[in-house]
Design a protein around this motif. Structure first.
Motif, mmCIF file in Angstrom:
data_model
loop_
_atom_site.group_PDB
_atom_site.id
_atom_site.type_symbol
_atom_site.label_atom_id
_atom_site.label_comp_id
_atom_site.label_asym_id
_atom_site.label_seq_id
_atom_site.Cartn_x
_atom_site.Cartn_y
_atom_site.Cartn_z
ATOM 1 N N ARG A 1 0.814 -1.213 0.000
ATOM 2 C CA ARG A 1 0.000 0.000 0.000
ATOM 3 C C ARG A 1 0.847 1.262 0.000
ATOM 4 N NH1 ARG A 1 -3.212 -2.891 3.771
ATOM 5 N NH2 ARG A 1 -2.238 -1.744 5.492
ATOM 6 N N ARG A 2 2.006 1.203 0.642
ATOM 7 C CA ARG A 2 2.861 2.377 0.754
ATOM 8 C C ARG A 2 3.860 2.483 -0.401
ATOM 9 N NH1 ARG A 2 2.941 5.077 5.419
ATOM 10 N NH2 ARG A 2 5.089 5.738 5.081
ATOM 11 N N ASP A 3 3.777 1.559 -1.335
ATOM 12 C CA ASP A 3 4.684 1.593 -2.485
ATOM 13 C C ASP A 3 6.140 1.621 -2.025
ATOM 14 O OD1 ASP A 3 5.446 1.604 -5.091
ATOM 15 O OD2 ASP A 3 5.274 3.759 -5.338
ATOM 16 N N PHE A 4 6.507 0.638 -1.226
ATOM 17 C CA PHE A 4 7.837 0.574 -0.615
ATOM 18 C C PHE A 4 8.926 0.671 -1.671
ATOM 19 C CE2 PHE A 4 10.348 0.046 2.936
ATOM 20 C CZ PHE A 4 11.253 -0.997 2.846
ATOM 21 N N PRO A 5 9.840 1.652 -1.572
ATOM 22 C CA PRO A 5 10.766 1.910 -2.673
ATOM 23 C C PRO A 5 12.060 1.103 -2.664
ATOM 24 C CG PRO A 5 10.995 3.603 -1.019
ATOM 25 C CD PRO A 5 9.933 2.675 -0.531
ATOM 26 N N TYR A 6 12.358 0.332 -1.606
ATOM 27 C CA TYR A 6 13.630 -0.381 -1.527
ATOM 28 C C TYR A 6 13.456 -1.890 -1.665
ATOM 29 C CZ TYR A 6 16.104 3.811 -0.080
ATOM 30 O OH TYR A 6 16.675 5.055 -0.058
ATOM 31 N N PHE A 7 14.425 -2.522 -2.347
ATOM 32 C CA PHE A 7 14.395 -3.971 -2.547
ATOM 33 C C PHE A 7 15.758 -4.550 -2.169
ATOM 34 C CE2 PHE A 7 11.404 -2.068 -5.467
ATOM 35 C CZ PHE A 7 10.296 -2.885 -5.390
ATOM 36 N N HIS A 8 15.735 -5.701 -1.533
ATOM 37 C CA HIS A 8 16.972 -6.363 -1.145
ATOM 38 C C HIS A 8 17.539 -7.090 -2.366
ATOM 39 C CE1 HIS A 8 19.529 -9.518 0.679
ATOM 40 N NE2 HIS A 8 19.835 -8.543 1.506
#
Length: 206
Positions: A50-57
């Motif tokens: 929902r928050r459009d999380f911008p970081y990816f591992h």
């Protein structure tokens, strides 16, 4: 409120742990059961979606000047790379960023591989990640928004509109002489027919 960077879930010898990494610290919560840990994981995924999380591992092994494990951030202006604090958890730092003006290609070659290239370097940035497809989609979406918001695009659209309008005007003007010639020809034909009728009428009267 805090800036969330990563959530991980562990199950080892009946011990269930949820680990939350922020900019400044790491929090570990013990779940009473595997079912509860699974529920926490689902809730976390829904919240991040929902928050459009911008970081990816991501993980990379091709560049010696970068850490093996990184966070890849997809932001409104390009790509950010964040170094994970493996020996000092929670102490991450942004080590590189590439704006859309510098990036000339990107894509997910398969479900677990993402890469991008910048104009100033010959070697691509290659990453192994389970989120390759999601990174590609988010980057495409943010690039489209960025491209539309650029000031130059308004000038380009205005210039294109002016060109289309000018072309339409020239086309209309080029069609006018042809239309006038057709009208004159029709008038001349009508005049000939009228003259022929009058001549026929005179001959009958004579």
């Amino acid at each position: 409120m805090f800036s969330l960077r990563r959530c991980r879930f562990f199950f080892f010898e009946e011990t269930c742990i949820m680990e939350i990494t922020t900019l400044s610290d790491v929090f570990r919560l013990k779940a009473p059961s595997v079912e509860q840990l699974r529920d926490w994981k689902l809730c976390c995924e829904k919240a991040l979606a929902r928050r459009d999380f911008p970081y990816f591992h991501v993980e990379q092994t091709t560049r010696l000047d970068l850490s093996r494990e990184l966070l890849l951030g997809v932001k409104s202006s390009g790509i950010w790379l964040v170094k994970l604090g493996l020996y000092d958890p929670g102490r991450e730092e942004e080590i590189a960023h590439f704006k859309f003006e510098e990036i000339y290609s990107w894509g997910a070659s398969d479900n677990e591989t993402f890469e991008f290239r910048v104009a100033s370097e010959r070697t691509p940035y290659l990453f192994k990640t389970m989120d390759a497809t999601d990174i590609n989609k988010q980057l495409d979406a943010r690039f489209n928004v960025w491209q539309k918001s650029r000031p130059g695009n308004e000038r380009q659209r205005s210039a294109a509109a002016s060109t289309i309008a000018a072309s339409s005007t020239m086309s209309a003007q080029s069609q006018q002489p042809a239309a006038s010639m057709e009208q004159e020809a029709a008038k001349a034909q009508a005049a000939k027919q009228e003259a022929a009728k009058q001549e026929a009428a005179k001959q009958e009267a004579a």
